[in-house]
Every structure is written in structure tokens, then in C-alpha cells.
Design an enzyme around this catalytic site. Structure first.
Site, short mmCIF file in Angstrom:
data_model
loop_
_atom_site.label_atom_id
_atom_site.label_comp_id
_atom_site.label_asym_id
_atom_site.label_seq_id
_atom_site.Cartn_x
_atom_site.Cartn_y
_atom_site.Cartn_z
N ASP A 1 6.61 19.63 8.35
CA ASP A 1 7.52 20.51 8.18
C ASP A 1 8.78 20.00 7.34
O ASP A 1 9.36 20.83 6.59
CB ASP A 1 7.85 21.03 9.52
CG ASP A 1 8.40 19.83 10.26
OD1 ASP A 1 7.41 18.94 10.86
OD2 ASP A 1 9.52 19.81 11.05
N CYS B 1 -5.03 8.29 8.91
CA CYS B 1 -5.23 7.84 10.33
C CYS B 1 -4.93 8.79 11.24
O CYS B 1 -4.03 9.46 11.22
CB CYS B 1 -4.33 6.49 10.48
SG CYS B 1 -4.79 5.25 9.71
N ARG C 1 -9.11 0.84 3.78
CA ARG C 1 -8.10 1.62 3.25
C ARG C 1 -6.58 0.91 2.86
O ARG C 1 -6.11 1.25 1.97
CB ARG C 1 -7.75 2.69 4.09
CG ARG C 1 -8.74 3.66 4.26
CD ARG C 1 -8.22 4.88 5.03
NE ARG C 1 -6.89 4.99 4.65
CZ ARG C 1 -6.00 5.37 5.81
NH1 ARG C 1 -6.12 5.42 7.15
NH2 ARG C 1 -4.83 5.35 5.73
N ARG D 1 0.62 15.09 12.67
CA ARG D 1 1.35 14.54 11.70
C ARG D 1 1.70 15.79 11.08
O ARG D 1 1.29 16.14 9.88
CB ARG D 1 0.27 13.65 11.20
CG ARG D 1 0.01 12.20 11.66
CD ARG D 1 -0.77 11.31 11.09
NE ARG D 1 0.28 10.63 9.93
CZ ARG D 1 -0.19 9.54 9.22
NH1 ARG D 1 -1.60 9.11 9.37
NH2 ARG D 1 0.55 9.07 8.60
N PRO D 2 2.79 16.34 11.40
CA PRO D 2 3.36 17.57 10.47
C PRO D 2 3.98 17.20 9.36
O PRO D 2 4.43 16.14 9.11
CB PRO D 2 4.36 18.20 11.73
CG PRO D 2 4.87 16.98 12.55
CD PRO D 2 3.73 16.03 12.64
N ASP E 1 3.95 -0.06 12.10
CA ASP E 1 2.75 -0.40 11.42
C ASP E 1 2.42 -1.86 11.60
O ASP E 1 1.32 -2.50 11.13
CB ASP E 1 2.77 -0.32 9.87
CG ASP E 1 2.74 1.24 9.64
OD1 ASP E 1 2.26 2.20 10.37
OD2 ASP E 1 3.24 1.47 8.51
N LYS F 1 0.67 -1.16 0.00
CA LYS F 1 0.01 -0.05 -0.03
C LYS F 1 0.80 1.20 0.03
O LYS F 1 0.74 2.14 -0.99
CB LYS F 1 -0.98 0.12 1.33
CG LYS F 1 -1.71 1.39 1.51
CD LYS F 1 -2.15 1.38 2.98
CE LYS F 1 -1.40 1.94 3.97
NZ LYS F 1 -1.50 3.30 4.32
N ASN F 2 2.03 1.28 0.93
CA ASN F 2 2.49 2.45 1.09
C ASN F 2 3.52 3.03 -0.03
O ASN F 2 3.99 3.89 -0.25
CB ASN F 2 3.22 2.64 2.15
CG ASN F 2 2.42 2.92 3.61
OD1 ASN F 2 0.91 3.44 3.32
ND2 ASN F 2 2.76 2.58 4.83
C1 EPZ Z 1 4.24 6.56 6.58
O1 EPZ Z 1 3.86 7.81 7.35
C2 EPZ Z 1 3.18 5.65 6.41
N1 EPZ Z 1 2.14 6.23 5.64
C3 EPZ Z 1 2.78 5.25 7.61
O2 EPZ Z 1 1.82 4.05 7.64
C4 EPZ Z 1 3.74 4.64 8.71
O3 EPZ Z 1 3.21 4.49 10.09
C5 EPZ Z 1 4.91 5.65 8.91
O4 EPZ Z 1 5.32 6.43 7.50
C6 EPZ Z 1 6.21 5.64 9.60
O5 EPZ Z 1 6.68 4.07 9.10
C7 EPZ Z 1 2.21 6.28 4.46
O6 EPZ Z 1 3.21 5.94 3.78
C8 EPZ Z 1 1.32 6.88 3.79
P1 EPZ Z 1 6.86 9.56 8.55
P2 EPZ Z 1 4.50 8.97 7.09
O7 EPZ Z 1 6.83 10.94 8.05
O8 EPZ Z 1 5.42 9.11 6.00
C9 EPZ Z 1 7.37 13.08 12.40
C10 EPZ Z 1 -0.10 2.65 8.11
O9 EPZ Z 1 -0.63 2.29 8.81
N2 EPZ Z 1 7.54 13.87 11.45
O10 EPZ Z 1 7.78 8.65 8.53
O11 EPZ Z 1 3.33 10.33 7.31
C11 EPZ Z 1 6.03 12.32 12.46
O12 EPZ Z 1 5.25 12.94 13.26
C12 EPZ Z 1 0.46 4.09 7.98
O13 EPZ Z 1 0.12 2.24 6.92
C13 EPZ Z 1 7.61 15.22 11.54
O14 EPZ Z 1 8.01 15.70 12.57
O15 EPZ Z 1 5.36 9.16 8.54
C14 EPZ Z 1 6.46 11.14 12.98
O16 EPZ Z 1 6.60 10.94 14.36
C15 EPZ Z 1 -0.05 4.71 9.27
N3 EPZ Z 1 7.74 16.18 10.54
C16 EPZ Z 1 7.72 10.65 12.37
O17 EPZ Z 1 8.27 11.86 11.64
C17 EPZ Z 1 7.63 15.89 9.10
O18 EPZ Z 1 7.48 16.56 8.24
C18 EPZ Z 1 7.74 9.54 11.16
O19 EPZ Z 1 6.58 10.23 10.17
C19 EPZ Z 1 7.20 14.48 8.78
C20 EPZ Z 1 7.02 13.38 9.85
#
Ligand code: EPZ
Length: 419
Positions: free
Chosen positions: A125, A117, A398, A122-123, A306, A22-23
Site C-alpha cells: 500500500d 519469502c 536465492r 507483505r502489503p 534479516d 542481494k537487496n
Molecule cells: C525488504 O523487504 C527486504 N527485501 C527484506 O529482506 C527485509 O526483511 C525488509 O526489507 C526489511 O528490512 C528486499 O529488499 C527485496 P519493507 P520489503 O517494505 O521492502 C510493512 C531478506 O531476507 N509494509 O521494509 O518488502 C511490511 O509488511 C528479505 O533478504 C507495509 O505495511 O520490506 C513490513 O512489516 C526478506 N506496507 C514493514 O512494512 C507497504 O507498502 C517493512 O517492510 C510496505 C511494507
């Protein structure tokens, strides 16, 4: 309203084949926007998030056809809009990939701020930091984000946080940037490598994906045709592995990549389960009650967040007291309240939870609070005594294709009922 009704108590047995990730799919579908031609994608999961991604691209002018259940033909020769519909883009998280892809293609994009979700804050930045470093200007207002650039110029970008989404997004936006871009402290998840492989097969020049330093040499154009197969889903694979352990079952999981499962495999062996891998097959089985353990979720190659809820179900019936520390998301223990309705003894506070193992779970009506929580509750229903009803299936649909059909084939008594 739909619900899953599960009569528990049957150990899962048999063979199952894993579908594309999916991702990865929801990043590669927007990535096709970099190709001013036709992309054929195979091994695409037929799930709601993929359908949403397709719908959004269609609104921008793509012509998309399902050529079979798991293959898509995407024709991007007539992209004619740079503003994506806010109602659709704000429905799910991965709509943020449109920003990187459309910045590369049209130098402008406007999307609704991404939904998805509810796992806590979920910033984005780090995404914005990357776009701006390449020369773009980002404006956030009234629930939407507009990003534009006159030109994109390669530079060195250090990610303050290891982020899957930001790594892929900056990758997407740097493919045509002048000169070389480096992404330092990049995420290393299998789907990052998959997106890079897809773009390289179109003629991009990306090196180092899968390590924490990715280098992108800007190219002028990509090919106008590609056929690509999405990598098998690491999380679907792990969901079935944990379902086998929780139910004291015996599963042969085909079309997966065992190396992607190393952190889970080690934990399964540590808690007394058995795993054997050969080629693209994993054989996983258990006949004992799982042992207690301590887990901390981490970016790849650490234990995946996940799979944390699905592992939580296994630990809820383990012999002894286990601890899970969730280091990625603020709010990923909502499922524990649902498991407690089934007789589990879990105390969750902030980013930690204590699992006092009980001898069995008992069926109850429960509510899927997010995608992986939903998968965890399906496993809980399969191992519980009596009947479990799972509501709020939109989350499960989803990310899992035909979850009830797949589990039924393995012996679970599970039905979808429309009320
Ligand atoms: C991806 O989310 C996946 N979603 C999530 O899968 C998965 O849990 C996550 O990666 C971690 O592996 C998709 O691919 C669509 P991150 P993503 O950016 O990319 C912080 C599922 O169940 N962060 O790696 O949004 C954030 O808050 C889902 O399939 C910032 O601070 O995750 C988190 O604490 C849910 N600033 C950490 O980093 C940013 O700009 C990791 O988030 C971006 C992220």
C-alpha cells in the site's frame, strides 16, 4: 532434490570476502531501466534472485550479459514491452521495483503481484500511495497490478510505515517527475543509499538518502552509460559474524562496511564476543559460550530482521534465557521449530520468542522455511554434534552465493548432495 549435509563441531577459522548486496542488486538491476543505454555493474551477487531480475528485464527487451562471475552488462536501448511476465514477476518480491522503474521510463507497467519469502502479510500500500501521489493510477486485479500515468509531478510523500521497498520504489518513480519530490519517514538501509548513489552517478538529483527525508529534484534525462559497483552485503557480513560467534571461531571478513554492522557488533560484544574493525575488514572471534540478551528487530540502524534467525541460533546455545521481539515481519520464527528438532528450547508466539539456552545442538534433518532461516540452519548444522541435513535449498540459493563453498573454506564440513 538437493540437500546440504553438514557434519558439525568445527570452529570456523580463516578469511572470507563479502560479495555485493542481494537487496541492493535486485533494486539496481530494475533501476538500470531508467538509463536508455548501457550499465555495467560490478560486485553483483551471482544468486537466483539476480538471475530472475535479469530474466524479467530480458523479457521487456534488455540485453544482458554476464561479463564475469560477478559483473553484468545491461543494455536497455531496446525496451519494447510494458507488461512483464506474470509467472516470473510473481516468483519474488523485488519484482515490485519494475513498477517504479517502468513508470519513470514508459509511464506504464503491469506485473504479477510480488511473491518472495513467506514472512507473513507483505502489503504494498505504501508503494501505491507514493505512485498515486505522483499522479499515477494503480489497478490491482487477478493477481496483477497495472500502474500508469499521463505525467508524474513531484510532491511531498509521507510514508506511514518505514518501508525499504516503498522508499526505493517511490525514489525510482520520481527521478523524471516534474519539480521536487520529498519522501518523509524514508527507510535508511545501506541499499537505499546504494540505489540513490547508482542513480546519481547516472545524473539523477537525489539528496538525503540514508536519512529519513529524501529529496529528489526531477531531471529530464539520465546519462547513457555508467559503471557502478554494488555495496557489500550487510546481511552476508552479519551471517558470517554470527557463524564465527556461534562456532567459537575466528574470522577475518573482508570487503565489508563495518559501519553498517554497528547494531550487530554492539550485540555481539554484549553477549561476550569480540569484534575489531579496520578499513573494510572485520575481525570477529569468540572462545566462550555466548551470554543471554534481549533483541528487538528494527529498521536500519536498528538490529536487522534479516539477521534475526542467525542470531536466534547463537541465543539457542547461550548461557541463560534470551528474548527476541520481531517488529518487522509477522511470521519470522518458523525456523525455531526446525532448531527445536536439533535440541534447542525455543518458544515462539506471534512476534516474540523465548530462547532457553541449551549446552549444544544435535544434528537432524531440517527444512529451510525461508532465506535467512536457511542461513540460520547452516550455522546450526556447523555447531551441532553429528550430522544435519538441510532441505529446501531453493530459498538459500536465492540470496547466498555458493554458501557451501564459502563455509567449507572456513573449515566447515559441508557438502551439497543431489539425491
Ligand atoms: C525488504 O523487504 C527486504 N527485501 C527484506 O529482506 C527485509 O526483511 C525488509 O526489507 C526489511 O528490512 C528486499 O529488499 C527485496 P519493507 P520489503 O517494505 O521492502 C510493512 C531478506 O531476507 N509494509 O521494509 O518488502 C511490511 O509488511 C528479505 O533478504 C507495509 O505495511 O520490506 C513490513 O512489516 C526478506 N506496507 C514493514 O512494512 C507497504 O507498502 C517493512 O517492510 C510496505 C511494507
Amino acid at each position: 532434490m538437493e540437500k546440504l549435509v553438514i557434519t558439525g563441531g568445527t570452529p570456523l577459522k580463516g578469511e572470507i570476502s563479502i560479495i555485493g548486496a542481494k537487496n541492493s542488486a535486485i533494486a539496481i538491476i530494475p533501476a538500470t531501466l531508467l538509463c536508455n543505454g548501457i550499465c555495467t555493474l560490478h560486485n553483483v551477487p551471482n544468486i537466483i534472485d539476480v538471475k530472475l531480475s535479469c530474466e524479467i528485464l530480458e523479457q521487456l527487451g534488455s540485453k544482458i550479459t554476464w561479463i564475469d562471475t560477478n559483473s553484468l552488462l545491461i543494455d536497455n536501448r531496446n525496451i519494447n514491452k510494458t507488461h512483464a511476465p506474470l509467472d516470473l514477476t510473481s516468483k519474488f518480491r523485488a519484482s515490485y521495483y519494475l513498477i517504479g522503474a517502468m513508470l519513470s521510463r514508459c509511464k506504464e507497467i503491469e506485473v504479477g503481484l510480488p511473491g518472495g519469502c513467506n514472512l507473513g502479510a507483505r502489503p504494498i500500500d505504501q508503494h501505491i500511495k507514493g505512485f498515486e501521489a505522483l499522479g499515477a493510477v494503480a489497478n490491482l486485479s487477478q493477481g496483477k497490478i497495472n500502474v500508469k500515468a499521463d505525467k508524474l509531478v513531484g510532491t511531498n510523500i509521507y510514508m506511514d510505515i518505514v518501508s525499504v521497498g516503498a522508499t526505493i520504489n517511490v525514489l525510482l518513480s520520481s527521478i523524471f517527475a516534474e519539480g521536487t519530490t520529498t519522501i518523509d519517514n524514508a527507510a535508511k538501509e545501506p541499499h537505499i543509499v546504494d540505489v540513490a548513489n547508482f542513480l546519481n552517478s547516472l545524473g539523477a538529483d537525489i539528496r538525503g538518502a540514508g536519512t529519513d527525508l529524501i529529496k529528489i529534484n526531477g531531471v529530464k534525462a539520465l546519462k547513457e552509460n555508467v559503471t557502478y559497483s554494488i555495496v557489500p552485503d550487510q546481511i552476508e557480513t552479519g551471517t558470517f559474524m554470527l557463524a564465527a560467534i556461534a562456532s567459537k571461531g575466528d574470522l577475518t571478513i573482508k570487503n565489508c562496511i563495518p559501519e553498517h554492522m554497528d547494531s550487530l557488533t554492539s550485540k555481539i560484544i554484549e553477549i561476550g564476543g569480540n569484534v575489531e574493525a579496520y578499513g573494510d575488514v572485520i575481525h570477529v572471534w569468540s572462545s566462550n559460550r555466548p551470554q543471554k540478551t534481549v533483541i528487538k528487530t528494527l529498521p536500519y540502524p536498528g538490529f536487522p530482521t534479516d539477521l534475526q534467525p542467525q542470531m536466534g541460533v547463537v541465543l539457542s546455545i547461550a548461557d541463560g534465557t534470551s528474548i527476541i521481539n520481531e517488529s518487522i515481519w509477522e511470521s519470522r520464527f518458523q525456523y525455531t521449530a526446525e532448531l527445536n528438532k536439533m535440541g534447542a528450547r525455543i518458544t515462539a508466539q506471534g512476534k516474540s520468542a523465548i530462547f532457553e539456552g541449551v549446552s549444544h545442538l544435535t544434528g537432524a534433518p531440517v527444512y529451510a522455511t525461508d532465506l535467512r532461516a536457511g542461513a540460520a540452519l547452516v550455522i546450526a548444522g556447523i555447531i551441532a554434534n553429528g550430522t544435519t541435513e538441510i532441505y529446501n535449498l531453493k530459498h538459500i540459493d536465492r540470496g547466498y552465493e555458493n554458501i557451501e563453498t564459502k563455509f567449507s573454506k572456513l573449515g566447515a564440513q559441508i557438502k551439497r548432495i543431489v539425491e
